[in-house]
Scaffold this active site. Structure first.
Site, PDB file in Angstrom:
ATOM      1  N   PHE A   1       6.779  -8.905   8.830  1.00 47.93           N
ATOM      2  CA  PHE A   1       5.362  -8.655   8.573  1.00 47.93           C
ATOM      3  C   PHE A   1       4.599  -9.970   8.698  1.00 47.93           C
ATOM      4  CE2 PHE A   1       2.555  -5.366   6.779  1.00 47.93           C
ATOM      5  CZ  PHE A   1       3.272  -4.231   7.096  1.00 47.93           C
TER       6      PHE A   1
ATOM      7  N   GLN B   1     -10.461  -8.846   2.432  1.00 41.97           N
ATOM      8  CA  GLN B   1      -9.594  -8.855   3.609  1.00 41.97           C
ATOM      9  C   GLN B   1     -10.018  -7.803   4.621  1.00 41.97           C
ATOM     10  OE1 GLN B   1      -5.141  -7.643   3.505  1.00 41.97           O
ATOM     11  NE2 GLN B   1      -5.244  -9.817   3.936  1.00 41.97           N
TER      12      GLN B   1
ATOM     13  N   HIS C   1      -8.577  -5.921   7.670  1.00 46.44           N
ATOM     14  CA  HIS C   1      -7.306  -5.661   8.342  1.00 46.44           C
ATOM     15  C   HIS C   1      -7.562  -5.677   9.841  1.00 46.44           C
ATOM     16  CE1 HIS C   1      -3.542  -3.931   9.572  1.00 46.44           C
ATOM     17  NE2 HIS C   1      -3.104  -3.966   8.334  1.00 46.44           N
TER      18      HIS C   1
ATOM     19  N   LEU D   1      -6.396   3.167   9.085  1.00 54.21           N
ATOM     20  CA  LEU D   1      -5.498   2.025   9.264  1.00 54.21           C
ATOM     21  C   LEU D   1      -4.328   2.302  10.201  1.00 54.21           C
ATOM     22  CD1 LEU D   1      -4.758  -0.864   8.124  1.00 54.21           C
ATOM     23  CD2 LEU D   1      -3.072   0.355   6.785  1.00 54.21           C
TER      24      LEU D   1
ATOM     25  N   GLU E   1       0.292  -2.989  10.009  1.00 57.75           N
ATOM     26  CA  GLU E   1       0.810  -4.212  10.609  1.00 57.75           C
ATOM     27  C   GLU E   1       2.282  -4.036  10.982  1.00 57.75           C
ATOM     28  OE1 GLU E   1      -0.795  -7.533   8.484  1.00 57.75           O
ATOM     29  OE2 GLU E   1       1.189  -8.445   8.436  1.00 57.75           O
TER      30      GLU E   1
ATOM     31  N   ARG F   1      -3.351 -12.200   8.173  1.00 62.64           N
ATOM     32  CA  ARG F   1      -4.381 -11.235   8.561  1.00 62.64           C
ATOM     33  C   ARG F   1      -5.740 -11.848   8.863  1.00 62.64           C
ATOM     34  NH1 ARG F   1      -2.813  -6.213   4.577  1.00 62.64           N
ATOM     35  NH2 ARG F   1      -1.047  -5.599   5.860  1.00 62.64           N
TER      36      ARG F   1
ATOM     37  N   HIS G   1     -10.383  -3.882   4.158  1.00 61.56           N
ATOM     38  CA  HIS G   1      -9.103  -3.295   3.757  1.00 61.56           C
ATOM     39  C   HIS G   1      -8.740  -3.577   2.307  1.00 61.56           C
ATOM     40  CE1 HIS G   1      -5.086  -1.772   4.302  1.00 61.56           C
ATOM     41  NE2 HIS G   1      -4.517  -2.936   4.055  1.00 61.56           N
TER      42      HIS G   1
ATOM     43  N   ARG H   1      -4.596 -12.087   1.255  1.00 56.73           N
ATOM     44  CA  ARG H   1      -3.321 -11.462   0.877  1.00 56.73           C
ATOM     45  C   ARG H   1      -2.422 -11.284   2.089  1.00 56.73           C
ATOM     46  NH1 ARG H   1      -1.179  -6.117   0.853  1.00 56.73           N
ATOM     47  NH2 ARG H   1      -3.110  -5.195   1.604  1.00 56.73           N
TER      48      ARG H   1
HETATM   49  C1  LIG Z   1      -4.533   2.538   4.292  1.00 59.61           C
HETATM   50  C2  LIG Z   1      -3.909   1.483   3.450  1.00 59.61           C
HETATM   51  C3  LIG Z   1      -2.624   1.028   3.714  1.00 59.61           C
HETATM   52  C4  LIG Z   1      -2.034   0.036   2.923  1.00 59.61           C
HETATM   53  N1  LIG Z   1      -0.764  -0.383   3.204  1.00 59.61           N
HETATM   54  C5  LIG Z   1      -0.167  -1.301   2.399  1.00 59.61           C
HETATM   55  C6  LIG Z   1       1.185  -1.683   2.609  1.00 59.61           C
HETATM   56  O1  LIG Z   1       1.885  -1.196   3.483  1.00 59.61           O
HETATM   57  N2  LIG Z   1       1.720  -2.613   1.775  1.00 59.61           N
HETATM   58  C7  LIG Z   1       1.013  -3.171   0.766  1.00 59.61           C
HETATM   59  O2  LIG Z   1       1.553  -3.997   0.041  1.00 59.61           O
HETATM   60  N3  LIG Z   1      -0.277  -2.804   0.548  1.00 59.61           N
HETATM   61  C8  LIG Z   1      -0.869  -1.881   1.327  1.00 59.61           C
HETATM   62  N4  LIG Z   1      -2.165  -1.513   1.084  1.00 59.61           N
HETATM   63  C9  LIG Z   1      -2.822  -1.982  -0.130  1.00 59.61           C
HETATM   64  C10 LIG Z   1      -2.273  -1.209  -1.321  1.00 59.61           C
HETATM   65  O3  LIG Z   1      -1.902   0.072  -0.920  1.00 59.61           O
HETATM   66  C11 LIG Z   1      -3.291  -1.092  -2.440  1.00 59.61           C
HETATM   67  O4  LIG Z   1      -3.791  -2.354  -2.759  1.00 59.61           O
HETATM   68  C12 LIG Z   1      -2.628  -0.498  -3.673  1.00 59.61           C
HETATM   69  O5  LIG Z   1      -1.998   0.717  -3.356  1.00 59.61           O
HETATM   70  C13 LIG Z   1      -3.601  -0.287  -4.816  1.00 59.61           C
HETATM   71  O6  LIG Z   1      -2.891   0.329  -5.872  1.00 59.61           O
HETATM   72  P1  LIG Z   1      -3.516   0.498  -7.302  1.00 59.61           P
HETATM   73  O7  LIG Z   1      -2.503   1.136  -8.159  1.00 59.61           O
HETATM   74  O8  LIG Z   1      -4.094  -0.791  -7.746  1.00 59.61           O
HETATM   75  O9  LIG Z   1      -4.749   1.483  -7.064  1.00 59.61           O
HETATM   76  P2  LIG Z   1      -4.842   2.922  -6.369  1.00 59.61           P
HETATM   77  O10 LIG Z   1      -3.593   3.386  -5.799  1.00 59.61           O
HETATM   78  O11 LIG Z   1      -6.038   2.861  -5.490  1.00 59.61           O
HETATM   79  O12 LIG Z   1      -5.164   3.862  -7.598  1.00 59.61           O
HETATM   80  C14 LIG Z   1      -6.359   3.761  -8.332  1.00 59.61           C
HETATM   81  C15 LIG Z   1      -6.331   4.812  -9.411  1.00 59.61           C
HETATM   82  O13 LIG Z   1      -7.447   4.619 -10.268  1.00 59.61           O
HETATM   83  C16 LIG Z   1      -8.062   5.856 -10.516  1.00 59.61           C
HETATM   84  N5  LIG Z   1      -9.448   5.587 -10.874  1.00 59.61           N
HETATM   85  C17 LIG Z   1     -10.342   4.768 -10.255  1.00 59.61           C
HETATM   86  N6  LIG Z   1     -11.503   4.768 -10.919  1.00 59.61           N
HETATM   87  C18 LIG Z   1     -11.337   5.582 -11.992  1.00 59.61           C
HETATM   88  C19 LIG Z   1     -12.184   5.989 -13.060  1.00 59.61           C
HETATM   89  N7  LIG Z   1     -13.444   5.558 -13.170  1.00 59.61           N
HETATM   90  N8  LIG Z   1     -11.680   6.847 -13.974  1.00 59.61           N
HETATM   91  C20 LIG Z   1     -10.415   7.321 -13.879  1.00 59.61           C
HETATM   92  N9  LIG Z   1      -9.572   6.948 -12.893  1.00 59.61           N
HETATM   93  C21 LIG Z   1     -10.043   6.100 -11.968  1.00 59.61           C
HETATM   94  C22 LIG Z   1      -7.862   6.637  -9.252  1.00 59.61           C
HETATM   95  O14 LIG Z   1      -7.996   8.018  -9.496  1.00 59.61           O
HETATM   96  C23 LIG Z   1      -6.434   6.239  -8.907  1.00 59.61           C
HETATM   97  O15 LIG Z   1      -5.529   7.018  -9.622  1.00 59.61           O
HETATM   98  C24 LIG Z   1      -2.762  -0.519   1.860  1.00 59.61           C
HETATM   99  C25 LIG Z   1      -4.034  -0.053   1.582  1.00 59.61           C
HETATM  100  C26 LIG Z   1      -4.618   0.906   2.372  1.00 59.61           C
HETATM  101  C27 LIG Z   1      -6.027   1.337   2.060  1.00 59.61           C
END
Ligand SMILES: Cc1cc2nc3c(=O)[nH]c(=O)nc-3n(C[C@H](O)[C@H](O)[C@H](O)COP(=O)(O)OP(=O)(O)OC[C@H]3O[C@@H](n4cnc5c(N)ncnc54)[C@H](O)[C@@H]3O)c2cc1C
Length: 588
Positions: free
Chosen positions: A119, A241, A243, A253, A256, A287, A354, A399
């Site tokens: 990666f 960031q 992407h 998306l 990568e 990135r 991203h 990142r």
């Molecule tokens: C398309 C895509 C591909 C990616 N691929 C990768 C990868 O391959 N490898 C990598 O390391 N990273 C990757 N990333 C980044 C990574 O996926 C995210 O940074 C990470 O999943 C975020 O996880 P999280 O648990 O912080 O939040 P999330 O998974 O976004 O979850 C947020 C949670 O908060 C809840 N929430 C938000 N606001 C409220 C509120 N006001 N009240 C109640 N609940 C709320 C939502 O319902 C959800 O359950 C990718 C991101 C994207 C967008």
């Protein structure tokens, strides 16, 4: 009238990878924990993660957590805190193996070990190369597999979920301790006070502040808006960031992992242009480096298509078998959103918003920290944060791919453990202040009583355009100044939004209006912090200050909502056990 009250030991806002990993620590420790989520847990944005989770398992060649740490510090352009980075890289292999034991269906090598792909920015030998195979994956659906694994594990340990509940505001007592949140049940429109001894935010990213984004529609930075309204600053919000490979026009998306498996980028002359920008790492440079190279090619007229507005990602040479086994989701996305079959034709791609490097300031234990007198990092009692909404800060100014999923596992767990410890010391509920819920009531009443207001969709579009135009891949001084002025106008408009439908049951118009209250805090913090930072570092690339300036700017920004003010705090240059990785020029 006061809102009904429900009592828990702890409330976790967010059920993505970070929230679920934290919840597991609490449930397994026997704490009574409520997990709130705007969507069903397995629909959180983590489900969309494609490429993998980074950990130096060394299953497919030599590797070490120390090399991973070096790459992460370098990737962060030295803005990352080295204690937190060491912690993450050391814990990563354990976290991934733990997840494997939870039942995560990773891809396998013939000998049964977890398959790992290269990666961007991940190298062997302290950056010298060759690329390291460090990304543990489940085809191109790693986040999907991870989120389902963690959800099932939580079901097993009886975590209490509140699905389709939106947290609105934080409740702190007189000493500043976090003791609950207000939240709305979307189905009924009713507001409840969740009264707890501790609160943990895991609300994910806020990519929806930009017009073009790979993020889910729910990624509106709610946790950031909520804490900033409660007097807590936001850290390093100028670092966004882009992407390199969002599908042109659609923003969806393309991982990568495609370049990890051997795909590469071409300009309109069919040139593999990354060889000019990053002679060693080429298409697997960091990135920010690849996104800027693409934007430069497009700006200089070497973009593809009728509008010369994108470049091409070629992967047909990988062959149909590899694409079908390792990148099946990508083939589907390319067909659906770009109308090309990548087995035959290249995919049109552009840099797309991203990931948010900044967020709620925490230490590596997931405790939220904020300035208090001379102490720039005083612990805010009872308040924790993890995942994309938090800034530990392991990603600094940029990142590396796969390091977010690592962040979710490592800091989800550490913040969960810190919360468990806090609950052991704080066994009773603190009394709710007399005005608990008042801020929420004011916001809801304002929205219900507004007349001659503006449409939420229009103000939201203005906000996204302001960010897109003024705070993009390249940053120009006049645009940043304009951006701050424009976003202040948008802020005035946000305070006058009106919803036509005032009904209670599943009123998504009201939810969107409440989300806009959070987006505006994120956008304001980003523009104000970006305008002030007079250097180029990682994802923040200024035309008027082209170089990194460690003398003046090797420090974290802190934006406060109150008075729209900025403060700064030092970067942690001392790791926990390793030696400091001293700043040097960053080339790939
Ligand atoms: C398309 C895509 C591909 C990616 N691929 C990768 C990868 O391959 N490898 C990598 O390391 N990273 C990757 N990333 C980044 C990574 O996926 C995210 O940074 C990470 O999943 C975020 O996880 P999280 O648990 O912080 O939040 P999330 O998974 O976004 O979850 C947020 C949670 O908060 C809840 N929430 C938000 N606001 C409220 C509120 N006001 N009240 C109640 N609940 C709320 C939502 O319902 C959800 O359950 C990718 C991101 C994207 C967008």
């Amino acid at each position: 009238m006061s809102y009904p009250i429900r009592k828990f030991d702890a409330v976790i806002v967010g059920a993505g990878g970070a929230g679920l990993r934290a919840a597991l620590q609490l449930s397994e420790a026997g704490c009574k924990v409520a997990v709130l989520s705007k969507v069903f847990p397995t629909r959180s944005h983590t489900v969309a993660a494609q490429g993998g989770v980074g950990a130096a398992l060394a299953n497919m060649g030599e590797d070490s957590w120390h090399w991973h740490m070096y790459d992460t510090v370098k990737g962060s352009d030295w803005l990352g805190d080295q204690d937190a980075i060491e912690f993450m890289c050391r814990e990563a292999p354990k976290s991934v193996i733990e997840l494997e034991h939870f039942g995560m269906p990773f891809d396998r090598n013939d000998n049964g070990s977890v398959y790992q792909r290269p990666f961007g920015g991940h190298m062997q030998n302290f950056g010298a190369g060759p690329p390291s195979q460090r990304s543990c994956c489940a085809a191109d659906r790693t986040g999907h597999a991870m989120l389902h694994t963690l959800y099932q594990r939580n079901v097993r340990s009886n975590t209490h979920f509140f699905v389709e509940w939106m947290a609105l505001d934080l409740i702190r007592d007189e000493s500043g301790q976090a003791i609950g949140v207000t939240a709305m049940e979307m189905e009924t429109g009713e507001v409840v006070i969740f009264h707890s001894k501790a609160v943990l935010f895991a609300t994910g990213g806020a990519g929806r502040v930009y017009a073009s984004s790979t993020n889910a529609f729910i990624n509106t930075g709610d946790g950031l808006g909520i804490v900033s309204r409660a007097g807590i600053p936001l850290e390093d919000m100028e670092f966004w960031q882009f992407h390199p490979t969002g599908v042109s026009g659609a923003g969806v998306l393309i991982t990568e992992g495609v370049r990890g498996e051997g795909g590469y980028l071409l300009n309109k002359d069919g040139e593999r242009f990354m060889e000019r920008y990053a002679p060693n790492a080429k298409d697997l440079a960091s990135r920010d480096v690849v996104a800027r190279a693409m934007a430069t090619e497009i700006k200089d007229g070497r973009g593809c298509g009728d509008e010369s507005d994108h470049v091409l990602l070629k992967l047909d040479h990988l062959g149909e078998d590899l694409i079908e086994s390792k990148l099946p989701g990508i083939r589907e996305i390319a067909k659906k959103f770009a109308n090309v079959d990548p087995v035959k034709d290249p995919i049109p791609v552009v840099p797309t918003c991203h990931y948010m490097m900044g967020g709620i300031p925490t230490n590596y234990r997931g405790e939220v920290v904020a300035p208090n007198g001379d102490d720039k990092e005083a612990i805010v009692p009872g308040l924790f944060a993890a995942g994309e909404c938090a800034c530990a800060s392991v990603h600094g100014a940029n990142r590396l791919g796969t390091n977010s999923l690592t962040d979710l596992l490592v800091f989800g767990k550490s913040s969960g453990n810190s919360t468990v410890e806090f609950l052991k010391q704080n066994v009773t509920h603190k009394d709710l202040p007399r005005d608990a819920g008042e801020l929420t009531r004011e916001r809801l009443e304002r929205l219900n009583n507004q007349t001659n207001g503006e449409s939420v969709a229009e103000v939201g579009a203005a906000l996204r355009q302001t960010m897109q135009k003024n705070c993009g891949v390249f940053r120009f001084p006049d645009l940043l100044v304009n951006g701050v002025a424009e976003i202040q106008e948008v802020e005035q408009r946000v305070m006058r939004t009106e919803i036509g439908d005032k009904s209670k049951v599943f009123n998504t118009a009201r939810i969107e209006a409440l989300e806009l209250d959070n987006l505006i805090e994120v956008a304001m913090a980003s523009l104000v912090s970006a305008e002030a930072r007079k250097e180029s570092r990682g994802a923040h690339d200024r035309a008027d200050y082209a170089e990194r300036d460690d003398q003046n700017w090797l420090k974290h920004s802190l934006w406060f909502k109150e008075e729209n003010r900025l403060d700064y705090k030092p970067v942690h240059m001392d790791p926990l056990t390793a030696e400091t990785i001293e700043p040097k020029v960053r080339t790939y």
